[in-house]
Design a protein around this motif. Structure first.
Motif, PDB file in Angstrom:
ATOM      1  N   ALA B  27       0.878  -1.189   0.000  1.00  0.00           N
ATOM      2  CA  ALA B  27       0.000   0.000   0.000  1.00  0.00           C
ATOM      3  C   ALA B  27       0.903   1.224   0.000  1.00  0.00           C
ATOM      4  O   ALA B  27       1.455   1.596  -1.023  1.00  0.00           O
ATOM      5  CB  ALA B  27      -0.932  -0.044   1.206  1.00  0.00           C
ATOM      6  N   GLY B  28       1.143   1.829   1.171  1.00  0.00           N
ATOM      7  CA  GLY B  28       2.025   3.004   1.220  1.00  0.00           C
ATOM      8  C   GLY B  28       3.479   2.628   1.002  1.00  0.00           C
ATOM      9  O   GLY B  28       4.278   3.438   0.535  1.00  0.00           O
ATOM     10  N   GLY B  29       3.831   1.406   1.344  1.00  0.00           N
ATOM     11  CA  GLY B  29       5.198   0.932   1.097  1.00  0.00           C
ATOM     12  C   GLY B  29       6.186   1.222   2.215  1.00  0.00           C
ATOM     13  O   GLY B  29       7.339   0.809   2.143  1.00  0.00           O
ATOM     14  N   THR B  30       5.758   1.924   3.270  1.00  0.00           N
ATOM     15  CA  THR B  30       6.721   2.335   4.289  1.00  0.00           C
ATOM     16  C   THR B  30       7.258   1.159   5.108  1.00  0.00           C
ATOM     17  O   THR B  30       8.313   1.269   5.718  1.00  0.00           O
ATOM     18  CB  THR B  30       6.117   3.394   5.245  1.00  0.00           C
ATOM     19  OG1 THR B  30       4.914   2.890   5.803  1.00  0.00           O
ATOM     20  CG2 THR B  30       5.797   4.685   4.494  1.00  0.00           C
ATOM     21  N   ILE B  33       8.783  -1.694   1.575  1.00  0.00           N
ATOM     22  CA  ILE B  33       9.997  -1.354   0.818  1.00  0.00           C
ATOM     23  C   ILE B  33      11.284  -1.605   1.631  1.00  0.00           C
ATOM     24  O   ILE B  33      12.208  -2.234   1.114  1.00  0.00           O
ATOM     25  CB  ILE B  33       9.903   0.071   0.225  1.00  0.00           C
ATOM     26  CG1 ILE B  33       8.775   0.086  -0.832  1.00  0.00           C
ATOM     27  CG2 ILE B  33      11.225   0.508  -0.406  1.00  0.00           C
ATOM     28  CD1 ILE B  33       8.393   1.450  -1.359  1.00  0.00           C
ATOM     29  N   ASN B  98       6.609  10.246  10.936  1.00  0.00           N
ATOM     30  CA  ASN B  98       6.818  11.684  10.729  1.00  0.00           C
ATOM     31  C   ASN B  98       5.937  12.100   9.558  1.00  0.00           C
ATOM     32  O   ASN B  98       5.291  11.262   8.944  1.00  0.00           O
ATOM     33  CB  ASN B  98       8.307  11.962  10.496  1.00  0.00           C
ATOM     34  CG  ASN B  98       8.814  11.336   9.216  1.00  0.00           C
ATOM     35  OD1 ASN B  98       8.174  11.399   8.172  1.00  0.00           O
ATOM     36  ND2 ASN B  98       9.968  10.711   9.269  1.00  0.00           N
ATOM     37  N   PRO B  99       5.874  13.399   9.244  1.00  0.00           N
ATOM     38  CA  PRO B  99       4.920  13.829   8.205  1.00  0.00           C
ATOM     39  C   PRO B  99       5.124  13.116   6.858  1.00  0.00           C
ATOM     40  O   PRO B  99       4.148  12.819   6.171  1.00  0.00           O
ATOM     41  CB  PRO B  99       5.200  15.330   8.054  1.00  0.00           C
ATOM     42  CG  PRO B  99       5.835  15.743   9.333  1.00  0.00           C
ATOM     43  CD  PRO B  99       6.570  14.552   9.848  1.00  0.00           C
ATOM     44  N   LEU B 100       6.380  12.841   6.507  1.00  0.00           N
ATOM     45  CA  LEU B 100       6.654  12.200   5.218  1.00  0.00           C
ATOM     46  C   LEU B 100       6.110  10.777   5.205  1.00  0.00           C
ATOM     47  O   LEU B 100       5.559  10.310   4.205  1.00  0.00           O
ATOM     48  CB  LEU B 100       8.161  12.189   4.950  1.00  0.00           C
ATOM     49  CG  LEU B 100       8.860  13.549   4.940  1.00  0.00           C
ATOM     50  CD1 LEU B 100      10.359  13.398   5.036  1.00  0.00           C
ATOM     51  CD2 LEU B 100       8.493  14.322   3.683  1.00  0.00           C
ATOM     52  N   VAL B 101       6.268  10.085   6.314  1.00  0.00           N
ATOM     53  CA  VAL B 101       5.773   8.713   6.433  1.00  0.00           C
ATOM     54  C   VAL B 101       4.246   8.703   6.497  1.00  0.00           C
ATOM     55  O   VAL B 101       3.588   7.890   5.845  1.00  0.00           O
ATOM     56  CB  VAL B 101       6.388   8.031   7.681  1.00  0.00           C
ATOM     57  CG1 VAL B 101       5.680   6.715   7.995  1.00  0.00           C
ATOM     58  CG2 VAL B 101       7.878   7.792   7.477  1.00  0.00           C
ATOM     59  N   ARG B 102       3.675   9.646   7.257  1.00  0.00           N
ATOM     60  CA  ARG B 102       2.211   9.676   7.410  1.00  0.00           C
ATOM     61  C   ARG B 102       1.489   9.907   6.080  1.00  0.00           C
ATOM     62  O   ARG B 102       0.357   9.489   5.909  1.00  0.00           O
ATOM     63  CB  ARG B 102       1.807  10.767   8.412  1.00  0.00           C
ATOM     64  CG  ARG B 102       2.213  10.449   9.839  1.00  0.00           C
ATOM     65  CD  ARG B 102       1.485  11.320  10.839  1.00  0.00           C
ATOM     66  NE  ARG B 102       1.981  12.685  10.891  1.00  0.00           N
ATOM     67  CZ  ARG B 102       2.987  13.103  11.658  1.00  0.00           C
ATOM     68  NH1 ARG B 102       3.630  12.248  12.435  1.00  0.00           N
ATOM     69  NH2 ARG B 102       3.365  14.369  11.659  1.00  0.00           N
ATOM     70  N   ASN B 103       2.152  10.600   5.145  1.00  0.00           N
ATOM     71  CA  ASN B 103       1.534  10.819   3.832  1.00  0.00           C
ATOM     72  C   ASN B 103       1.446   9.541   3.014  1.00  0.00           C
ATOM     73  O   ASN B 103       0.697   9.467   2.050  1.00  0.00           O
ATOM     74  CB  ASN B 103       2.305  11.875   3.039  1.00  0.00           C
ATOM     75  CG  ASN B 103       1.945  13.285   3.461  1.00  0.00           C
ATOM     76  OD1 ASN B 103       0.836  13.522   3.939  1.00  0.00           O
ATOM     77  ND2 ASN B 103       2.861  14.219   3.295  1.00  0.00           N
ATOM     78  N   ARG B 104       2.245   8.525   3.343  1.00  0.00           N
ATOM     79  CA  ARG B 104       2.223   7.266   2.593  1.00  0.00           C
ATOM     80  C   ARG B 104       1.560   6.131   3.366  1.00  0.00           C
ATOM     81  O   ARG B 104       0.788   5.361   2.814  1.00  0.00           O
ATOM     82  CB  ARG B 104       3.673   6.820   2.242  1.00  0.00           C
ATOM     83  CG  ARG B 104       4.434   7.736   1.325  1.00  0.00           C
ATOM     84  CD  ARG B 104       3.894   7.765  -0.082  1.00  0.00           C
ATOM     85  NE  ARG B 104       3.907   6.473  -0.741  1.00  0.00           N
ATOM     86  CZ  ARG B 104       3.229   6.193  -1.851  1.00  0.00           C
ATOM     87  NH1 ARG B 104       2.483   7.126  -2.418  1.00  0.00           N
ATOM     88  NH2 ARG B 104       3.289   4.998  -2.398  1.00  0.00           N
ATOM     89  N   SER B 188       9.808  12.704  17.073  1.00  0.00           N
ATOM     90  CA  SER B 188       9.476  12.360  15.703  1.00  0.00           C
ATOM     91  C   SER B 188      10.143  11.060  15.287  1.00  0.00           C
ATOM     92  O   SER B 188      11.213  10.723  15.772  1.00  0.00           O
ATOM     93  CB  SER B 188       9.941  13.486  14.785  1.00  0.00           C
ATOM     94  OG  SER B 188       9.705  13.127  13.454  1.00  0.00           O
ATOM     95  N   MET B 189       9.501  10.350  14.381  1.00  0.00           N
ATOM     96  CA  MET B 189      10.087   9.171  13.736  1.00  0.00           C
ATOM     97  C   MET B 189      10.524   8.122  14.729  1.00  0.00           C
ATOM     98  O   MET B 189      11.501   7.437  14.524  1.00  0.00           O
ATOM     99  CB  MET B 189      11.297   9.620  12.882  1.00  0.00           C
ATOM    100  CG  MET B 189      11.659   8.655  11.766  1.00  0.00           C
ATOM    101  SD  MET B 189      10.227   8.289  10.749  1.00  0.00           S
ATOM    102  CE  MET B 189      10.452   6.555  10.426  1.00  0.00           C
TER     103      MET B 189
END
Lengths: 166, 286
Positions: B27-30, B33, B98-104, B188-189
């Motif tokens: 899905a998001g791949g976090t 990947i 973090n925001p970058l991860v939450r977007n995916r 964060s993170m």
């Protein structure tokens, strides 16, 4: 594991459509850097901890290392080069330079991408909102103070521009 | 490796049921990947769910909120509906990665990855959520979340089955209080060192019902059932809180890893419980 097939990829980077053949497991980061020449996107940790590879995917900042290249097929990607150019820099890029928010420069590309998204959504962020917005981007040189100040200054410039247009 | 990008759920389920070697949903791949990169998984095919827009939604019903499996954590973190009716889930979403991860990252991915530290699990356990799954023969199941996790990165999901949506009951009674705490090494993170979500039906310090969801203190996210039993139907007193803290230390089964020792986690389970109980009963004692 079976032999890896290559699949066609068509992707809009900074307004230009580009094509490549990529394997399913290849990350957007690897393809941007190694197949499409976009080395302005940096590889730090490669596992989503540092944010050096942040790009805007359909307007939202994401880690290019945690996105499959094929997941960006037919989508819009903006890198730090798409935010502004040396001739026409974005207010953020100007203030990062002016404020000394860059030392080694490795985190800068990702920082600018996260900051750009913040100011697009909120041109008047508090210091706390700025900290939260760049919390996925690690900097190991400046200690964040100058980066935060640069974002504040750029925000002010953008608000002034909006005000002047009225 | 092969790659599929189905546009409809039906096609995803067909592919899963087709038995074409080992297929992995992404899905998001976090999570997927890094696993691919570290070769901890070596699938024959990737089934990319990122184009299943029909499974990305937050719908408010009369008695519950329905979250499509492909809803991102960022969508949850900014949702007013979730903030109003499931504030502990909103808090957990705002603190995930973090925001970058939450977007995916997606809710379905966070749950089916089944990390013992999965951030959305403790609030969903406390809120008594149900997970709706569907398989290749279009069989749907509603799995209570406390029966969903089987071990580290293991769930009850069969090979041809996937999460379709998550149903979170709306708790609207004024006697129902909730609270959440996540301890990480930084803000964060961070992967949680221990996290706890509390749901309690309490009136003038009398506890009618309680649910305690815990993360990163056992092979899976868990409910603290024995501790819950100790409080149910009782007057909450300092002595009872103390006794529950001791019970919790016995009930959790943490490990020592790079983030914290088992002893620390056990101790903190009891400390967090006290903090959360104090938070939710504060108004009662006024």
């Amino acid at each position: 594991m079976s032999k890896t097939k290559l699949y066609p990829l068509k992707i809009n980077i900074n307004g230009v459509w580009k094509k490549a053949k990529v394997a399913p497991e290849e990350s957007l980061l690897k393809v941007l850097r190694e197949k499409l020449g976009h080395t302005e996107v940096k590889e730090g940790c490669g596992k989503g901890d540092c944010g050096a590879c942040a790009v805007l995917l359909n307007g939202k900042p994401v880690n290019a290392c945690l996105t499959l290249a094929l997941q960006a097929d037919q989508q819009k990607v903006v890198t730090v080069k798409g935010i502004g150019t040396p001739d026409r820099p974005h207010p953020l890029q100007e203030s990062f330079v002016k404020r000394g928010a860059i030392q080694c420069g490795f985190c800068t590309a990702g920082m600018l991408v996260s900051a750009k998204n913040l100011l697009d959504e909120n041109p008047n962020p508090s210091r706390d909102e700025i900290k939260k917005a760049i919390s996925g981007n690690l900097c190991r040189c400046t200690g964040y103070k100058k980066i935060i100040e640069a974002i504040e200054e750029a925000a002010q410039k953008i608000r002034q521009t909006i005000y002047d247009k009225r | 490796m092969e790659y599929y990008r189905p546009q409809h759920l039906k096609r995803v389920l067909q592919l899963l049921g087709g038995g074409k070697g080992k297929a992995k949903l992404i899905a998001g791949g976090t999570n997927v990947i890094p696993d691919l990169r570290g070769k901890t998984i070596q699938p024959d095919a990737l089934i990319d769910l990122s184009h299943l827009k029909s499974l990305s939604y937050i719908k408010e019903g009369n008695k519950s909120i329905r979250l499509g499996a492909l809803t991102t954590i960022a969508q949850m973190a900014s949702s007013k509906v979730i903030k109003n009716y499931a504030p502990i889930l909103s808090e957990a979403a705002q603190q995930l990665g973090n925001p970058l991860v939450r977007n995916r990252a997606t809710i379905g991915g966070n749950l089916s990855d089944a990390s013992p530290a999965a951030d959305t699990a403790p609030p969903l356990l406390a809120l008594d959520a149900r997970i709706i799954t569907e398989n290749a023969t279009n069989n749907k199941k509603a799995i209570p979340i406390d029966q969903f996790f089987k071990g580290p990165n293991q769930t009850v999901l069969k090979r041809d089955e996937m999460i379709k949506e998550i149903i979170v009951p709306k708790w609207t009674s004024p006697h129902i209080k909730t609270a959440y705490i996540k301890l990480g090494l930084r803000n964060s993170m961070s992967i949680s060192v221990i996290s706890m979500a509390l749901w309690i039906d309490v009136e003038e310090m009398f506890c009618k019902q309680i649910r305690i969801g815990l993360g990163a203190v056992a092979p899976t996210p868990i409910r603290a059932l024995k501790t819950e039993e100790m409080v149910t139907g009782k007057e909450i007193t300092p002595d009872l809180i103390e006794a529950c803290g001791s019970e919790l230390k016995k009930e959790v089964r943490p490990i020592t890893d790079i983030r914290a020792s088992a002893e620390y986690r056990r101790e903190m389970a009891s400390v967090l419980f006290k903090r959360l109980i104090e938070r939710v009963t504060f108004e009662q004692r006024e």
